[in-house]
Design a protein around this motif. Structure first.
Motif, PDB file in Angstrom:
ATOM      1  N   VAL A  26      37.933  46.524  37.016  1.00  0.00           N
ATOM      2  CA  VAL A  26      38.652  45.755  38.051  1.00  0.00           C
ATOM      3  C   VAL A  26      39.551  46.544  38.754  1.00  0.00           C
ATOM      4  O   VAL A  26      40.239  47.472  38.379  1.00  0.00           O
ATOM      5  CB  VAL A  26      39.776  44.926  36.981  1.00  0.00           C
ATOM      6  N   PHE A  27      39.422  46.398  39.997  1.00  0.00           N
ATOM      7  CA  PHE A  27      40.171  47.177  41.069  1.00  0.00           C
ATOM      8  C   PHE A  27      41.006  46.385  42.064  1.00  0.00           C
ATOM      9  O   PHE A  27      41.987  46.782  42.600  1.00  0.00           O
ATOM     10  CB  PHE A  27      39.431  48.014  41.838  1.00  0.00           C
ATOM     11  N   GLU A  28      40.873  45.030  42.139  1.00  0.00           N
ATOM     12  CA  GLU A  28      41.522  44.080  42.966  1.00  0.00           C
ATOM     13  C   GLU A  28      42.815  43.921  42.461  1.00  0.00           C
ATOM     14  O   GLU A  28      42.927  43.575  41.075  1.00  0.00           O
ATOM     15  CB  GLU A  28      40.922  42.843  43.423  1.00  0.00           C
ATOM     16  N   THR A  29      44.069  44.030  43.163  1.00  0.00           N
ATOM     17  CA  THR A  29      45.352  43.809  42.364  1.00  0.00           C
ATOM     18  C   THR A  29      45.547  42.555  41.768  1.00  0.00           C
ATOM     19  O   THR A  29      46.030  42.448  40.859  1.00  0.00           O
ATOM     20  CB  THR A  29      46.458  44.017  43.855  1.00  0.00           C
ATOM     21  N   ARG A  30      45.092  41.473  42.345  1.00  0.00           N
ATOM     22  CA  ARG A  30      45.325  40.292  41.761  1.00  0.00           C
ATOM     23  C   ARG A  30      44.339  40.182  40.383  1.00  0.00           C
ATOM     24  O   ARG A  30      45.297  39.675  39.426  1.00  0.00           O
ATOM     25  CB  ARG A  30      44.277  39.010  42.828  1.00  0.00           C
ATOM     26  N   TYR A  31      43.443  40.675  40.409  1.00  0.00           N
ATOM     27  CA  TYR A  31      43.010  40.602  39.136  1.00  0.00           C
ATOM     28  C   TYR A  31      43.323  41.535  37.926  1.00  0.00           C
ATOM     29  O   TYR A  31      43.333  41.334  36.757  1.00  0.00           O
ATOM     30  CB  TYR A  31      41.329  40.981  38.986  1.00  0.00           C
ATOM     31  N   ILE A  32      43.871  42.790  38.544  1.00  0.00           N
ATOM     32  CA  ILE A  32      44.654  43.648  37.542  1.00  0.00           C
ATOM     33  C   ILE A  32      46.001  42.877  37.065  1.00  0.00           C
ATOM     34  O   ILE A  32      46.137  43.205  35.897  1.00  0.00           O
ATOM     35  CB  ILE A  32      45.048  45.059  38.292  1.00  0.00           C
ATOM     36  N   ASP A  33      46.396  42.194  37.953  1.00  0.00           N
ATOM     37  CA  ASP A  33      47.802  41.618  37.474  1.00  0.00           C
ATOM     38  C   ASP A  33      47.347  40.533  36.477  1.00  0.00           C
ATOM     39  O   ASP A  33      47.978  40.152  35.461  1.00  0.00           O
ATOM     40  CB  ASP A  33      48.437  40.735  38.786  1.00  0.00           C
ATOM     41  N   GLN A 103      44.740  33.960  46.071  1.00  0.00           N
ATOM     42  CA  GLN A 103      43.295  33.714  45.924  1.00  0.00           C
ATOM     43  C   GLN A 103      42.633  33.743  44.672  1.00  0.00           C
ATOM     44  O   GLN A 103      41.450  33.911  44.363  1.00  0.00           O
ATOM     45  CB  GLN A 103      42.513  34.351  47.024  1.00  0.00           C
ATOM     46  N   ARG A 104      43.535  33.793  43.660  1.00  0.00           N
ATOM     47  CA  ARG A 104      43.136  33.701  42.340  1.00  0.00           C
ATOM     48  C   ARG A 104      42.788  32.189  42.001  1.00  0.00           C
ATOM     49  O   ARG A 104      43.523  31.377  42.672  1.00  0.00           O
ATOM     50  CB  ARG A 104      43.968  34.286  41.215  1.00  0.00           C
ATOM     51  N   ILE A 105      41.864  31.809  40.972  1.00  0.00           N
ATOM     52  CA  ILE A 105      41.545  30.591  40.513  1.00  0.00           C
ATOM     53  C   ILE A 105      41.906  30.609  39.196  1.00  0.00           C
ATOM     54  O   ILE A 105      41.823  31.272  38.449  1.00  0.00           O
ATOM     55  CB  ILE A 105      40.044  30.283  40.811  1.00  0.00           C
ATOM     56  N   GLU A 106      42.908  29.411  39.102  1.00  0.00           N
ATOM     57  CA  GLU A 106      42.829  28.698  37.513  1.00  0.00           C
ATOM     58  C   GLU A 106      42.418  27.404  37.376  1.00  0.00           C
ATOM     59  O   GLU A 106      41.922  26.635  38.292  1.00  0.00           O
ATOM     60  CB  GLU A 106      44.522  28.842  37.187  1.00  0.00           C
ATOM     61  N   ALA A 107      42.143  27.118  36.142  1.00  0.00           N
ATOM     62  CA  ALA A 107      41.463  26.085  35.680  1.00  0.00           C
ATOM     63  C   ALA A 107      41.896  25.070  34.430  1.00  0.00           C
ATOM     64  O   ALA A 107      42.482  25.978  33.665  1.00  0.00           O
ATOM     65  CB  ALA A 107      39.642  25.981  35.482  1.00  0.00           C
ATOM     66  N   ARG A 108      41.924  23.659  34.661  1.00  0.00           N
ATOM     67  CA  ARG A 108      41.966  23.351  33.512  1.00  0.00           C
ATOM     68  C   ARG A 108      40.807  23.157  32.723  1.00  0.00           C
ATOM     69  O   ARG A 108      39.939  22.697  33.467  1.00  0.00           O
ATOM     70  CB  ARG A 108      42.826  21.672  33.718  1.00  0.00           C
ATOM     71  N   THR A 109      40.604  23.090  31.453  1.00  0.00           N
ATOM     72  CA  THR A 109      39.053  23.178  30.826  1.00  0.00           C
ATOM     73  C   THR A 109      39.175  22.439  29.447  1.00  0.00           C
ATOM     74  O   THR A 109      40.501  22.217  29.143  1.00  0.00           O
ATOM     75  CB  THR A 109      38.889  24.719  30.721  1.00  0.00           C
ATOM     76  N   GLU A 110      38.023  22.179  29.178  1.00  0.00           N
ATOM     77  CA  GLU A 110      37.854  21.597  27.574  1.00  0.00           C
ATOM     78  C   GLU A 110      36.910  22.539  27.019  1.00  0.00           C
ATOM     79  O   GLU A 110      35.778  23.069  27.720  1.00  0.00           O
ATOM     80  CB  GLU A 110      37.500  20.268  27.581  1.00  0.00           C
TER      81      GLU A 110
END
Length: 212
Positions: A26-33, A103-110
């Motif tokens: 993991v090297f992109e700041t958004r994914y490190i966060d 540009q991170r994605i979040e989801a509601r899931t089941e």
């Protein structure tokens, strides 16, 4: 996950299966966060195959079924680089997504119920025996590399489990990520194993049924 309705997603050009081992760089700041936040909350994130788009840059469109990734180990060998070892948990279905400003994605899931294990069968014995040989070869090659070679298999082998054997083969067969995704989405372990067995027979990896 009940205390966090939106599941952070990590869209990748790979498919994670329950019980699988997935190393991540993991090297992109958004994914490190994102990963740091998950570690703080001792929570998983979701690994989803990219349906369209790329791993870096603008948010990619994820597939509709993914797998929870639990962080098992982590290391930061240098600033701005996180090395993760993750383990595949339960599958989930994406119900709704949202894209954050970074540009991170979040989801509601089941969550999707774990597949029921099927009774032992001749197919399972053949697939498990061949898998055991492959695991030994890959693990030996990883050790021989002398560079901390990574084995893509969990330490505990469950060669008597239809689910486990089918999932491990699905991870290593030389097939497209789309084909892997379709196998992930099957809700019957025996069907998944049957497809794997057919592939192994066609490619001469296991013997076919001589009664036919």
């Amino acid at each position: 996950m009940s205390d966090h309705a939106w599941l952070p997603l990590f869209p990748l050009n790979t498919v994670l299966f329950p019980g699988g081992a997935l190393p991540l760089r993991v090297f992109e700041t958004r994914y490190i966060d994102m990963v740091r936040d998950c570690m703080k909350r001792d929570a998983p994130f979701g690994v989803v195959r990219i349906k369209s788009g790329k791993e870096v840059g603008v948010a990619a469109q994820p597939d509709s079924v993914g797998c929870l990734a639990h962080i098992v180990e982590w290391d930061m060998p240098e600033l701005g680089l996180l090395m993760l070892q993750t383990s595949g948990g339960q599958r989930f279905r994406v119900l709704e997504t949202r894209t954050l400003p970074d540009q991170r994605i979040e989801a509601r899931t089941e969550l999707i119920a774990d597949d029921a294990d099927a009774p032992p069968s001749a197919e399972l014995v053949a697939c498990a025996t061949a898998l055991n040989t492959v695991i030994k070869d890959i693990n030996e090659a990883a050790r021989a590399s002398g560079e901390g070679g990574f084995s893509p298999f969990p330490a505990e082998l469950k060669l008597d489990s239809t689910c486990w054997v089918a999932n491990r083969w699905c991870e290593i067969l030389p097939i497209s990520t789309l084909a892997r995704q379709k196998l992930l989405e099957l809700t019957d372990a025996q069907s998944r194993l049957a497809i794997v067995h057919q592939y192994l027979v066609q490619h001469g990896i296991v013997a076919g049924d001589k009664s036919h």
